[in-house]
Design a protein around this motif. Structure first.
Motif, PDB file in Angstrom:
ATOM      1  N   SER A 141      51.685  59.295  49.298  1.00 59.19           N
ATOM      2  CA  SER A 141      52.919  60.072  49.220  1.00 59.19           C
ATOM      3  C   SER A 141      52.817  61.144  48.151  1.00 59.19           C
ATOM      4  O   SER A 141      53.242  62.285  48.340  1.00 59.19           O
ATOM      5  CB  SER A 141      54.097  59.130  48.932  1.00 59.19           C
ATOM      6  OG  SER A 141      55.285  59.874  48.768  1.00 59.19           O
ATOM      7  N   HIS A 142      52.239  60.779  47.012  1.00 59.37           N
ATOM      8  CA  HIS A 142      52.060  61.763  45.936  1.00 59.37           C
ATOM      9  C   HIS A 142      51.138  62.904  46.379  1.00 59.37           C
ATOM     10  O   HIS A 142      51.424  64.085  46.121  1.00 59.37           O
ATOM     11  CB  HIS A 142      51.484  61.073  44.706  1.00 59.37           C
ATOM     12  CG  HIS A 142      51.064  62.022  43.627  1.00 59.37           C
ATOM     13  ND1 HIS A 142      51.951  62.780  42.883  1.00 59.37           N
ATOM     14  CD2 HIS A 142      49.806  62.367  43.181  1.00 59.37           C
ATOM     15  CE1 HIS A 142      51.288  63.532  42.042  1.00 59.37           C
ATOM     16  NE2 HIS A 142      49.987  63.307  42.193  1.00 59.37           N
ATOM     17  N   THR A 168      53.101  65.223  48.811  1.00 57.89           N
ATOM     18  CA  THR A 168      54.137  66.030  48.158  1.00 57.89           C
ATOM     19  C   THR A 168      53.530  67.077  47.234  1.00 57.89           C
ATOM     20  O   THR A 168      54.102  68.159  47.072  1.00 57.89           O
ATOM     21  CB  THR A 168      55.075  65.108  47.353  1.00 57.89           C
ATOM     22  OG1 THR A 168      54.290  64.278  46.477  1.00 57.89           O
ATOM     23  CG2 THR A 168      55.880  64.221  48.285  1.00 57.89           C
ATOM     24  N   GLN A 193      52.738  69.989  49.454  1.00 55.84           N
ATOM     25  CA  GLN A 193      53.950  70.664  49.885  1.00 55.84           C
ATOM     26  C   GLN A 193      54.535  71.500  48.766  1.00 55.84           C
ATOM     27  O   GLN A 193      55.042  72.601  48.985  1.00 55.84           O
ATOM     28  CB  GLN A 193      54.973  69.641  50.371  1.00 55.84           C
ATOM     29  CG  GLN A 193      54.627  69.017  51.729  1.00 55.84           C
ATOM     30  CD  GLN A 193      55.706  68.069  52.198  1.00 55.84           C
ATOM     31  OE1 GLN A 193      56.574  67.658  51.422  1.00 55.84           O
ATOM     32  NE2 GLN A 193      55.641  67.693  53.466  1.00 55.84           N
ATOM     33  N   LEU A 228      56.549  62.819  56.437  1.00 54.73           N
ATOM     34  CA  LEU A 228      55.910  63.991  55.849  1.00 54.73           C
ATOM     35  C   LEU A 228      54.960  64.609  56.867  1.00 54.73           C
ATOM     36  O   LEU A 228      54.430  63.922  57.735  1.00 54.73           O
ATOM     37  CB  LEU A 228      55.137  63.617  54.585  1.00 54.73           C
ATOM     38  CG  LEU A 228      55.979  63.083  53.411  1.00 54.73           C
ATOM     39  CD1 LEU A 228      55.069  62.681  52.261  1.00 54.73           C
ATOM     40  CD2 LEU A 228      56.990  64.122  52.946  1.00 54.73           C
TER      41      LEU A 228
END
Length: 1091
Positions: free
Chosen positions: A310-311, A314, A317, A364
Motif C-alpha cells: 500500500s505504501h 501511494t 500516486q 488502488l
C-alpha cells in the motif's frame, strides 16, 4: 531437537479427479446460470492504530535481528531499512525512536539454521560391490574461531562432527544403500547462539555391517574389490568408512542458500570425492514480538505485505507516476527477511502476495499483470490439504471478490478503460488474462466449484454494461428545452455516439475479447444497441410525421437518417444474420420527409448559384484555369447534390428511381438557370466598360464557364450511379424506362448548353470574321510589284494576335470550335476572292500563298485544328482552283495535255476507233521516228456511210516544239480501216520530250472537199514512254502501240475556261480557239456516237 519435515503428500488418483470434474460439469449444465456475481467488498488494506503498532514492532524486530549475508539485490545497511519503515508506517521521528528502543529491549529470538540435505553425486564406492551405503552426520560447532577468515587447508581429521560437536547436538540422516548418488531430502533445524563464531559441519560416511567372507566374495566384481576385502580384514569389525565432509562458516552464508558443495577429503588419496546438494535458511524461534506471539506467521506476513505494498502504491500516486507493481529494494529486503525468519513456505508467500495484491488492486490502480506471478506460483504448488479451513475460506473469498470486481470493470470497460488513454487496451487485456488464469486454477475450481464459466459471466457483464452505457448516454443527451427539434438533435447525438462506440468495439475491443475468451463483443453490442435505438427513433419519427414537416425538422430528420444508415452499415449482411433486426426497413419511418429533403437540396443549391453569379467578376482564376469563380461554385453545388443522393441511397428501387429523376431534373434546371444568370451578369458588367477588348474577355469567360458546366453535367451518370440503379430497378420498371427518362433529361440539358456555347463562340467568331475579310480584300488589291510574302503579312499578324488572345482566354474545346468557324469563314472569303480574280494570275498566286500560310497557322504545329478538319472539300477545291489560276498560260497548256494523257490512259473502249503505230527515239541523231501503221473501226462521217480518213501528227505543247510543223498522212477514200504504213521523223532534242505533258497528238480527220474536215477522234502518245527515251528498248525494237481515239470533254474544261478568260494573251486565245473547234467538231458527232 531436530525436526524431520515430510515433503510428500498423497494426492487423489487421476480417475477420481476426472469423475469429480465430469460430475461438476454435468451439474453446471443442468442448473441455470446463477445471477451476476455480486460485488464483494474486499477487506480493507488499512489497519487500526493498534494493528499498525504491532506490525511496526514486527518489522523493526525483523531488521534488527537479521541473519546471513545480504542477497545481491537487497539493501545491506540496516539504517536504510529502518528509515524506509519509518516512512512506510508514517511514524514521526520521536515515535520511531521510541519504537526502536522498545524493540531493542525485547528478548532476542532463538537463532536457527534450517539445513536440508538434498542429495549427493559422484561419491566414493567403499564396498566390495563398488558402491557405498552413505549417511550424513551434521551439526553446528559453536565458538569455532580456529577457521580464521577462510576455510583454507587444515589438518585432516576423520571424525570432525563426532569429536567437536556434542552427541545431543549431532544429527544423522537415513542410510541409502548401494549407491553413488544418494537422495535424502531431509531437513534439520540446528540452533546456534552467535553467528560470527559458529560453523556448519557435515560428514558423509559409508555404513559397514558385519558380513562373512563368503558373502563378500559373492559381491566381488574386480581386483579393486579384492583389495577392499584385504583392507576390511585389517580394520575393526563394524567400523564405517569416511567419504568426505563439508565445513561452512555461518557468517558466510546468505539468508537462504541452495548450492552444490564439494566433499572435502581427509587425505590426498582420493581428492575428488563428489558433491553434496545442501539448502540453508536462517530462521527464528520464539520471537518476542506481540504479533508473533498472538498471530500465525502467515497472517503477520500478509499484514506486513499489505502495509508495504500500500505504501509503494501511494508513493507513486503522490508522485503522479503509475506504479508497475514492483517493490522497492527496501520493501523486497524486509519482506524476504520476514518470510525467511518466520520460515514461511514458498506457497504461503505466494498466497500472501496474491491476497495482498488482489485486495489492493480493488482499491488502488496498478497493473493487473502483477497478479499473474502469484497465480502461477499457487497453481504450481497447490495442495489443498496444506491450508487451514480459515485460509481456504480467505483464498476462496479473494477469488470471488476479484472475479466480481473484474466483472464490474468489464461491465464498465468503456469508462474504466477509455481509448483516450494509450495503455487502456493493454490494461483490459491484462485483466482478462488474470481472470482467465485465475479461473483455470485447480485452487479456484476446488474452492469455488459453483462459479459459472468465465465466458458466460463476461458475456453477461458486457451485455448488461452495454445497456447501462446506453441509458447513461441517453440521459447525458437529454435536452434542457423540451421540443421535437431539440429531441431530434439529442437523438442524433445519441446515434452518433453509438456508432462511434461500435467502431471502437470493431477496431479495438472485439479483438481483445475474442482472442482471450472467444466472445464476439461487437455483434453482441450491435444487437443490443440497435434494438434500443430502433424503439426511440420509431417513436420520434411517428410523432414528427403526424404534422407537416418544417425545413428545420426535415434537416434534423435527414441527419438522423444518415446516422442510422451509417449505424446499419456496421451490422452483419442479411445473408449472415440469424433473424430480423429491429432497424430493418428503417427508411420507411422517414418516407414523409423525403419531399422536403429534395426541395431543401434544390433551394440551397439555387441560392448558392445566384450568390456565386452575383459575386462573379468574370475573370479567369489563373493561367491554367480559364473559368471564373461561379463555375467552381456551381461544380461544388452539383457535387453536393450528388453527395446528398449518395447519402440518401434509398433502399426501395422504385422510389429510388423517382428520387434520382428529381435530382437529375433539378440539376439540369440549375444548369439552364446558371446560363441565363451568367449571360445577364456579363451584360451587366459590359455595360459599364468602354474597352471592347474587356467585353470580349468576359465573353470568353462566359463561354468557358458554360463549357465547364457541360463537363460537370456529363458526369451525372457516374456521380448518381445510374448503372447500379438500372440493375436495381430492372425487375420493377419497364424495359428502357430509365433510358428514356434520365438520359432524355440529360441530353436535353447538354443540348441546351451546347447551343449556348455555340452562340457565344459564334459571337466571338463574328468579331474576327470582319477583320479577316478586310485583310483578304486588301491582299487582292495589292500592287503586283509587292511580293506575295509581304502582301499577306498584315493578315497573318492580325490572326496571330487575335488567335493568341483567344487561345489564352478560351478553354481548348471552345477554342477549337472557334477555329473551325473561322476556318470555314476564311475559306469562303478566299473562294469568293479567287472567283473574282480568275483572269489575274498574280492575285491568284497571292491568294494561293495566303491559303498555304493560313493552313499552317490554323494547324499550329498540332495544337490547332487537325488535318482532317482543315482539308475539307471546300479547301481542296479552292487549293486546286488557285493552283490553276496562278499558273502561266504555258503551264496551263501543259496541265491540259497532262489531263488528256490521263484521259487517254483511262480509256479502254474503242467506240471511236483506234490507231496503231510504232514510235522510237534515236538519241544519237536526236530523231523521233513514228511509223503510223493503221487505223480501225473509224466512225462513218460521210453520207455514203464511209469516211475519207487521214491522220495529222503534232508534237505538243507547241511552245516546247515551236519549229516542228504538223505532219499528215495520205488520205484514204471510203475506208473505215485504213492501212497507212507511213513513217515520219521529227528532229527534236530529248529534253523537251521528257517533260510533263509532252506528247504526240494523233488527230484522225475525215477529209471533206467542200467544207472543213470532220473530227474522227484524237489519240495522245506520251513521249517519255517512247523507246529510246524511256531507256527500255533500242530503236530497232519499237513495239506496236494501239491507242483508242477520244473526244474532248463535251462540258468544257476548267483549264480552257481559265485560258479563255485571259483576253490579252494571244497564245492562250489561239490554243483555246483550236481546242474549242475540236470540241465543237466532237459535239456534232456525239449523237451519232450514241446511236
Amino acid at each position: 531437537m531436530a525436526t524431520l519435515l515430510s515433503h510428500s503428500q498423497r494426492r487423489p488418483p487421476l480417475l477420481r479427479q476426472a469423475i469429480k470434474i465430469r460430475r461438476r460439469r454435468v451439474r453446471e449444465a443442468q442448473e441455470p446460470l446463477p445471477p451476476a456475481a455480486q460485488e464483494i467488498t474486499p477487506p480493507s488494506h488499512h489497519f487500526s492504530p493498534e494493528e499498525r503498532v504491532l506490525l511496526y514492532e514486527e518489522a523493526l524486530y525483523t531488521v534488527l535481528h537479521r541473519l546471513g549475508k545480504p542477497e545481491p539485490n537487497h539493501v545491506t545497511e540496516a539504517s536504510e531499512l529502518l528509515r524506509y519503515l519509518q516512512e512506510a508506517f508514517h511514524a514521526e521521528p520521536e515515535e520511531h525512536q521510541q519504537m526502536l528502543q522498545q524493540v531493542q529491549e525485547l528478548e532476542k529470538p532463538t537463532f536457527c539454521l534450517k539445513a536440508t540435505v538434498k542429495q549427493a553425486k559422484g561419491i566414493l564406492g567403499k564396498d566390495v560391490s563398488g558402491f557405498s551405503d552413505p549417511y550424513c552426520l551434521l551439526g553446528i560447532e559453536q565458538g569455532a574461531g580456529t577457521l580464521g577468515d577462510s576455510l583454507g587447508p587444515r589438518r585432516p581429521q576423520k571424525a570432525v562432527v563426532r569429536h567437536t560437536i556434542p552427541e545431543e547436538q549431532t544429527h544423522r540422516t537415513q542410510v541409502i544403500t548401494q549407491t553413488l548418488n544418494p537422495v535424502w531430502d531431509e531437513t534439520f533445524i540446528l540452533e546456534f547462539e552467535d553467528i560470527s563464531n559458529s560453523s556448519f559441519h557435515l560428514d558423509m560416511w559409508d555404513l559397514d555391517t558385519v558380513e562373512s567372507v563368503r558373502q563378500k566374495l559373492g559381491e566381488l566384481t574386480d581386483l579393486h574389490g579384492l583389495r577392499r576385502i584385504f583392507k576390511e580384514a585389517r580394520k575393526d569389525k563394524g567400523q564405517d568408512d569416511f567419504l568426505g565432509n563439508v565445513v561452512l562458516r555461518l557468517q558466510d552464508l546468505r539468508c537462504r542458500e541452495d548450492e552444490w558443495y564439494p566433499l572435502e577429503p581427509c587425505t590426498e588419496t582420493y581428492p575428488d570425492r563428489g558433491q553434496c546438494h545442501l539448502q540453508f535458511q536462517f530462521i527464528h524461534k520464539r520471537r518476542a514480538t506481540a504479533a508473533s506471539r498472538a498471530q500465525p506467521s502467515y497472517t503477520v506476513h500478509l499484514h506486513l505485505l499489505q502495509q508495504l505494498v500500500s505504501h509503494e502504491a501511494t508513493q507513486h500516486q503522490a508522485g503522479s507516476t503509475s506504479w508497475d507493481g514492483s517493490l522497492s529494494p527496501q520493501a523486497s529486503t524486509i519482506l524476504f527477511l520476514h518470510a525467511t525468519q518466520k520460515d514461511l513456505s514458498d506457497f504461503h508467500r505466494s498466497m500472501a502476495q496474491w491476497l495482498a495484491y488482489s485486495r489492493l488492486y480493488q482499491s488502488l490502480e496498478f497493473p493487473s499483470s502483477c497478479l499473474l506471478h502469484p497465480i502461477t506460483s499457487i497453481e504450481y504448488q497447490w495442495i489443498q490439504g496444506r491450508l487451514k479451513a480459515e485460509q481456504r475460506e480467505e483464498l476462496a473469498t479473494s477469488f470471488r471478490s476479484l472475479l466480481a470486481y473484474g466483472l464490474s470493470l468489464i461491465r464498465r470497460f468503456r469508462s474504466v478503460f477509455p481509448l483516450s488513454v494509450s495503455d487502456s487496451p493493454a490494461r483490459l487485456q491484462s485483466l482478462l488474462r488474470v481472470l482467465v488464469q485465475m479461473c483455470k486454477m485447480k485452487a479456484f475450481g476446488e474452492l469455488c466449484p459453483d462459479s459459472a464459466p468465465l465466458p458466460r459471466l463476461v458475456a453477461e457483464a458486457l451485455r448488461t454494461g452495454t445497456v447501462e452505457w446506453f441509458h447513461l448516454k441517453q440521459q447525458h443527451h437529454q435536452p434542457m428545452v423540451q421540443g421535437m427539434l431539440e429531441a431530434g438533435k439529442a437523438l442524433l447525438s445519441l446515434v452518433q455516439d453509438i456508432t462511434g462506440d461500435l467502431h471502437q468495439c470493431q477496431r479495438t475491443w472485439n479483438k481483445i475479447f475474442h482472442n482471450t475468451l472467444k466472445i464476439d463483443l461487437f455483434s453482441m453490442a450491435f444487437l443490443e444497441l440497435q434494438w434500443l435505438v430502433a424503439k426511440r427513433v420509431q417513436d420520434h419519427t411517428a410523432v414528427v410525421s403526424s404534422s407537416p414537416v418544417s425545413p428545420e425538422m426535415g434537416e434534423s430528420l435527414f441527419q438522423l437518417y444518415i446516422g442510422l444508415k451509417e449505424l446499419c452499415q456496421l451490422g452483419p449482411a442479411p445473408s449472415e444474420r440469424d433473424g430480423v433486426l429491429a432497424l430493418d426497413g428503417f427508411h420507411r419511418w422517414f418516407q414523409p420527409a423525403v419531399p422536403s429533403w429534395l426541395q431543401k437540396t434544390y433551394s440551397v443549391a439555387l441560392a448558392r448559384v445566384q450568390r456565386a453569379v452575383q459575386m462573379d467578376q468574370l475573370v479567369p482564376l489563373g493561367e491554367l484555369t480559364k473559368h471564373s469563380t461561379s463555375a467552381v461554385d456551381l461544380s461544388t453545388c452539383f457535387a453536393q447534390i450528388s453527395h446528398t443522393a449518395k447519402q440518401l441511397d434509398w433502399p426501395d428501387p422504385e422510389e429510388a428511381f423517382m428520387i434520382t429523376v428529381k435530382f437529375v431534373e433539378d440539376t439540369c434546371r440549375l444548369a439552364l438557370v446558371y446560363c441565363s444568370l451568367i449571360k445577364a451578369r456579363a451584360r451587366e458588367l459590359a455595360a459599364g466598360q468602354k474597352d471592347q477588348g474587356q467585353a470580349a474577355n468576359m465573353l470568353c469567360v462566359v463561354v468557358n464557364d458554360m463549357e465547364q458546366l457541360r463537363l460537370v453535367i456529363g458526369k451525372l451518370p457516374t456521380q448518381l450511379a445510374w448503372e447500379a440503379l438500372e440493375q436495381r430497378v430492372g425487375a420493377v420498371l419497364e424495359q428502357g424506362q430509365l433510358q428514356n427518362t434520365l438520359h432524355t433529361q440529360l441530353q436535353g440539358a447538354l443540348a441546351g448548353l451546347g447551343h449556348e456555347i455555340r452562340t457565344g463562340v459564334h459571337t466571338l467568331a463574328e468579331q474576327l470574321e470582319v477583320g479577316i475579310a478586310k485583310h483578304i480584300q486588301n491582299l487582292v488589291g495589292v500592287r503586283e510589284s509587292v511580293l506575295p510574302e509581304d502582301a499577306i503579312l498584315p493578315l497573318m499578324k492580325f490572326l496571330e494576335v487575335e488567335l493568341c488572345y483567344l487561345n489564352t482566354n478560351l478553354v481548348q474545346e471552345n477554342f477549337n470550335s472557334l477555329l473551325t468557324l473561322l476556318w470555314t469563314h476564311t475559306l469562303t472569303v478566299l473562294a469568293e476572292a479567287a472567283a473574282s480574280q480568275r483572269s489575274c494570275p498574280p492575285a491568284s498566286r497571292r491568294l494561293k500563298i495566303a491559303l498555304q500560310n493560313l493552313e499552317i497557322c490554323f494547324y499550329a504545329e498540332g495544337c490547332g485544328l487537325p488535318p482532317e478538319a482543315l482539308h475539307t472539300a471546300t479547301f481542296k477545291a479552292l487549293q486546286r482552283d488557285l493552283e490553276l489560276q496562278g499558273a502561266s498560260t504555258r503551264e496551263l497548256i501543259q496541265r491540259y495535255f497532262c489531263s488528256r494523257l490521263q484521259q487517254q490512259a483511262e480509256t479502254t473502249t474503242e467506240e471511236l476507233g483506234a490507231v496503231t503505230l510504232k514510235a522510237s527515239y534515236h538519241a544519237s541523231e536526236q530523231k523521233l521516228r513514228v511509223e503510223l501503221l493503221s487505223a480501225s473501226s473509224l466512225l462513218p462521217l460521210d453520207s455514203n456511210g464511209s469516211s475519207d480518213p487521214f491522220v495529222q501528227l503534232t508534237l505538243e505543247p507547241r511552245h516546247e516544239f515551236p519549229e516542228l510543223a504538223p505532219r499528215e498522212t495520205q488520205k484514204h477514200k471510203k475506208d473505215l480501216h485504213p492501212l497507212f504504213d507511213e513513217t515520219f521523223e521529227f528532229l527534236v532534242p530529248a529534253e523537251p520530250c521528257q517533260k510533263d505533258g509532252a506528247c504526240l497528238l494523233l488527230t484522225v480527220l475525215d477529209h471533206d472537199t467542200l467544207g472543213a474536215d470532220d473530227l474522227e477522234g484524237e489519240a495522245f502518245l506520251p513521249l517519255r514512254s517512247v523507246c529510246g527515251l524511256s531507256g527500255a528498248q533500242g530503236p530497232g525494237e519499237a513495239p506496236q502501240t494501239r491507242l483508242p481515239l477520244t473526244f474532248p470533254t463535251p462540258n468544257g474544261d476548267l483549264i480552257l475556261q481559265l485560258l479563255e478568260s485571259r483576253k490579252g494573251d494571244r497564245e492562250a486565245q489561239v490554243f483555246v480557239k483550236l481546242r474549242r473547234q475540236r470540241a465543237k467538231q466532237a459535239s456534232q458527232h456525239a449523237p451519232r456516237l450514241g446511236r
